[in-house]
Write a protein that holds these residues in place. Structure first.
Motif, PDB file in Angstrom:
ATOM      1  N   LEU A  60     -12.866  33.206  23.394  1.00  0.00           N
ATOM      2  CA  LEU A  60     -12.063  32.017  23.109  1.00  0.00           C
ATOM      3  C   LEU A  60     -12.106  31.643  21.627  1.00  0.00           C
ATOM      4  CD1 LEU A  60     -12.903  29.806  26.210  1.00  0.00           C
ATOM      5  CD2 LEU A  60     -10.805  31.081  25.758  1.00  0.00           C
ATOM      6  N   ILE A  61     -13.168  32.008  20.920  1.00  0.00           N
ATOM      7  CA  ILE A  61     -13.259  31.715  19.490  1.00  0.00           C
ATOM      8  C   ILE A  61     -12.131  32.408  18.731  1.00  0.00           C
ATOM      9  CG2 ILE A  61     -14.707  31.888  17.420  1.00  0.00           C
ATOM     10  CD1 ILE A  61     -15.829  29.916  19.456  1.00  0.00           C
ATOM     11  N   ALA A  62     -11.691  33.544  19.230  1.00  0.00           N
ATOM     12  CA  ALA A  62     -10.575  34.266  18.590  1.00  0.00           C
ATOM     13  C   ALA A  62      -9.299  33.429  18.594  1.00  0.00           C
ATOM     14  CB  ALA A  62     -10.339  35.602  19.286  1.00  0.00           C
ATOM     15  N   LEU A  63      -9.191  32.469  19.521  1.00  0.00           N
ATOM     16  CA  LEU A  63      -8.003  31.603  19.556  1.00  0.00           C
ATOM     17  C   LEU A  63      -7.882  30.751  18.296  1.00  0.00           C
ATOM     18  CD1 LEU A  63      -7.947  30.412  23.278  1.00  0.00           C
ATOM     19  CD2 LEU A  63      -6.514  32.158  22.188  1.00  0.00           C
ATOM     20  N   SER A  64      -8.950  30.646  17.523  1.00  0.00           N
ATOM     21  CA  SER A  64      -8.859  29.892  16.268  1.00  0.00           C
ATOM     22  C   SER A  64      -7.885  30.558  15.294  1.00  0.00           C
ATOM     23  CB  SER A  64     -10.238  29.740  15.627  1.00  0.00           C
ATOM     24  OG  SER A  64     -10.810  31.003  15.345  1.00  0.00           O
ATOM     25  N   ALA A  65      -7.541  31.813  15.562  1.00  0.00           N
ATOM     26  CA  ALA A  65      -6.577  32.522  14.716  1.00  0.00           C
ATOM     27  C   ALA A  65      -5.160  32.486  15.279  1.00  0.00           C
ATOM     28  CB  ALA A  65      -7.012  33.984  14.544  1.00  0.00           C
ATOM     29  N   LEU A  66      -4.989  31.893  16.444  1.00  0.00           N
ATOM     30  CA  LEU A  66      -3.672  31.883  17.093  1.00  0.00           C
ATOM     31  C   LEU A  66      -2.723  30.896  16.418  1.00  0.00           C
ATOM     32  CD1 LEU A  66      -1.795  32.827  19.342  1.00  0.00           C
ATOM     33  CD2 LEU A  66      -2.879  31.175  20.860  1.00  0.00           C
ATOM     34  N   SER A  67      -1.566  31.414  16.043  1.00  0.00           N
ATOM     35  CA  SER A  67      -0.499  30.617  15.442  1.00  0.00           C
ATOM     36  C   SER A  67       0.825  31.313  15.779  1.00  0.00           C
ATOM     37  CB  SER A  67      -0.703  30.499  13.925  1.00  0.00           C
ATOM     38  OG  SER A  67      -0.577  31.756  13.311  1.00  0.00           O
ATOM     39  N   PRO A  68       1.955  30.720  15.418  1.00  0.00           N
ATOM     40  CA  PRO A  68       3.243  31.305  15.815  1.00  0.00           C
ATOM     41  C   PRO A  68       3.449  32.782  15.434  1.00  0.00           C
ATOM     42  CG  PRO A  68       3.587  29.090  15.061  1.00  0.00           C
ATOM     43  CD  PRO A  68       2.146  29.415  14.791  1.00  0.00           C
ATOM     44  N   PHE A 107      -1.197  25.194  19.559  1.00  0.00           N
ATOM     45  CA  PHE A 107      -1.276  26.350  18.675  1.00  0.00           C
ATOM     46  C   PHE A 107      -0.001  26.533  17.847  1.00  0.00           C
ATOM     47  CE2 PHE A 107      -4.211  27.025  22.149  1.00  0.00           C
ATOM     48  CZ  PHE A 107      -5.363  27.395  21.466  1.00  0.00           C
ATOM     49  N   GLY A 108       0.899  25.562  17.930  1.00  0.00           N
ATOM     50  CA  GLY A 108       2.135  25.620  17.143  1.00  0.00           C
ATOM     51  C   GLY A 108       3.190  26.527  17.748  1.00  0.00           C
ATOM     52  N   LEU A 109       2.996  26.905  19.003  1.00  0.00           N
ATOM     53  CA  LEU A 109       3.946  27.786  19.680  1.00  0.00           C
ATOM     54  C   LEU A 109       4.850  26.970  20.596  1.00  0.00           C
ATOM     55  CD1 LEU A 109       1.384  30.457  20.945  1.00  0.00           C
ATOM     56  CD2 LEU A 109       2.997  30.796  19.095  1.00  0.00           C
ATOM     57  N   SER A 110       6.102  27.387  20.698  1.00  0.00           N
ATOM     58  CA  SER A 110       6.961  26.775  21.711  1.00  0.00           C
ATOM     59  C   SER A 110       6.645  27.468  23.033  1.00  0.00           C
ATOM     60  CB  SER A 110       8.435  26.947  21.358  1.00  0.00           C
ATOM     61  OG  SER A 110       8.839  28.285  21.568  1.00  0.00           O
ATOM     62  N   PHE A 111       6.862  26.774  24.133  1.00  0.00           N
ATOM     63  CA  PHE A 111       6.529  27.345  25.433  1.00  0.00           C
ATOM     64  C   PHE A 111       7.411  28.551  25.739  1.00  0.00           C
ATOM     65  CE2 PHE A 111       5.991  27.160  30.150  1.00  0.00           C
ATOM     66  CZ  PHE A 111       4.632  27.400  30.148  1.00  0.00           C
ATOM     67  N   SER A 112       8.674  28.490  25.350  1.00  0.00           N
ATOM     68  CA  SER A 112       9.570  29.625  25.605  1.00  0.00           C
ATOM     69  C   SER A 112       9.131  30.853  24.801  1.00  0.00           C
ATOM     70  CB  SER A 112      11.022  29.260  25.301  1.00  0.00           C
ATOM     71  OG  SER A 112      11.166  28.840  23.965  1.00  0.00           O
ATOM     72  N   GLU A 113       8.703  30.630  23.574  1.00  0.00           N
ATOM     73  CA  GLU A 113       8.188  31.712  22.722  1.00  0.00           C
ATOM     74  C   GLU A 113       6.931  32.331  23.364  1.00  0.00           C
ATOM     75  OE1 GLU A 113       6.912  31.964  17.998  1.00  0.00           O
ATOM     76  OE2 GLU A 113       6.895  30.031  18.998  1.00  0.00           O
ATOM     77  N   PHE A 114       6.047  31.471  23.858  1.00  0.00           N
ATOM     78  CA  PHE A 114       4.828  31.901  24.529  1.00  0.00           C
ATOM     79  C   PHE A 114       5.163  32.770  25.739  1.00  0.00           C
ATOM     80  CE2 PHE A 114       1.805  30.904  28.004  1.00  0.00           C
ATOM     81  CZ  PHE A 114       0.653  31.482  27.481  1.00  0.00           C
ATOM     82  N   LYS A 115       6.055  32.280  26.592  1.00  0.00           N
ATOM     83  CA  LYS A 115       6.444  33.008  27.802  1.00  0.00           C
ATOM     84  C   LYS A 115       7.044  34.372  27.450  1.00  0.00           C
ATOM     85  CE  LYS A 115       5.639  30.567  31.506  1.00  0.00           C
ATOM     86  NZ  LYS A 115       4.637  31.028  32.438  1.00  0.00           N
ATOM     87  N   LEU A 116       7.872  34.401  26.417  1.00  0.00           N
ATOM     88  CA  LEU A 116       8.482  35.656  25.974  1.00  0.00           C
ATOM     89  C   LEU A 116       7.415  36.650  25.504  1.00  0.00           C
ATOM     90  CD1 LEU A 116      11.165  37.144  25.392  1.00  0.00           C
ATOM     91  CD2 LEU A 116      11.064  36.176  23.094  1.00  0.00           C
ATOM     92  N   LYS A 117       6.456  36.170  24.737  1.00  0.00           N
ATOM     93  CA  LYS A 117       5.411  37.049  24.204  1.00  0.00           C
ATOM     94  C   LYS A 117       4.510  37.605  25.308  1.00  0.00           C
ATOM     95  CE  LYS A 117       5.186  35.448  19.466  1.00  0.00           C
ATOM     96  NZ  LYS A 117       4.336  35.065  18.366  1.00  0.00           N
ATOM     97  N   ILE A 118       4.183  36.806  26.318  1.00  0.00           N
ATOM     98  CA  ILE A 118       3.283  37.319  27.349  1.00  0.00           C
ATOM     99  C   ILE A 118       4.013  38.221  28.349  1.00  0.00           C
ATOM    100  CG2 ILE A 118       1.575  35.501  27.168  1.00  0.00           C
ATOM    101  CD1 ILE A 118       2.717  34.282  29.744  1.00  0.00           C
ATOM    102  N   SER A 119       5.336  38.181  28.338  1.00  0.00           N
ATOM    103  CA  SER A 119       6.098  39.029  29.262  1.00  0.00           C
ATOM    104  C   SER A 119       6.290  40.445  28.704  1.00  0.00           C
ATOM    105  CB  SER A 119       7.443  38.406  29.589  1.00  0.00           C
ATOM    106  OG  SER A 119       8.275  38.415  28.451  1.00  0.00           O
ATOM    107  N   THR A 120       5.966  40.640  27.431  1.00  0.00           N
ATOM    108  CA  THR A 120       6.160  41.978  26.840  1.00  0.00           C
ATOM    109  C   THR A 120       4.890  42.804  26.903  1.00  0.00           C
ATOM    110  OG1 THR A 120       5.644  41.100  24.636  1.00  0.00           O
ATOM    111  CG2 THR A 120       7.969  41.320  25.223  1.00  0.00           C
TER     112      THR A 120
END
Length: 120
Positions: A60-68, A107-120
């Protein structure tokens, strides 16, 4: 996003500011909440120590690097821990009704962007 300590600390501060606005709570309380709920740390100071020591034994510490513009693997880490993160928020902030979309927004992500990224 880089994994330089300074960049991670800036990112964590941004996430805490977003949480502060989202829940209308003081920044200090948001920092503590983010450390406990997002990162599974005992406190905000514990999170800072782990970041400064570059201790990534907790994924979970790696999430500190999560951004758009982050790598997909970071988005997938968030996706795989989303339910437990929401549960942490419910324990720490009862009645806040934090949902997936709200957590992703920290994390500065839109939910639609998030959903798109996890579907790939």
């Amino acid at each position: 996003m880089s994994f330089k300590k300074e960049d991670l600390l800036v990112n964590i501060k941004r996430q805490a500011k977003r949480l502060s606005k989202l829940l209308t709570i003081p920044l200090g309380q948001a920092q503590e909440g983010a450390a406990i709920c997002l990162y599974g740390c005992d406190s905000y100071s514990d999170l800072l120590v782990k970041i400064k020591a570059e201790s990534f034994d907790n994924p979970l510490i790696a999430l500190s690097a999560l951004s758009p513009n982050s790598e997909i693997f970071l988005v997938k880490i968030l996706a795989s821990h989303l339910d437990s993160i929401i549960g942490n928020f419910e324990k720490k902030f009862p009645g806040s009704n934090i949902n997936e979309e709200m957590v992703v927004s920290l994390f500065g992500l839109s939910f639609s962007e998030f959903k798109l990224k996890i579907s790939t």
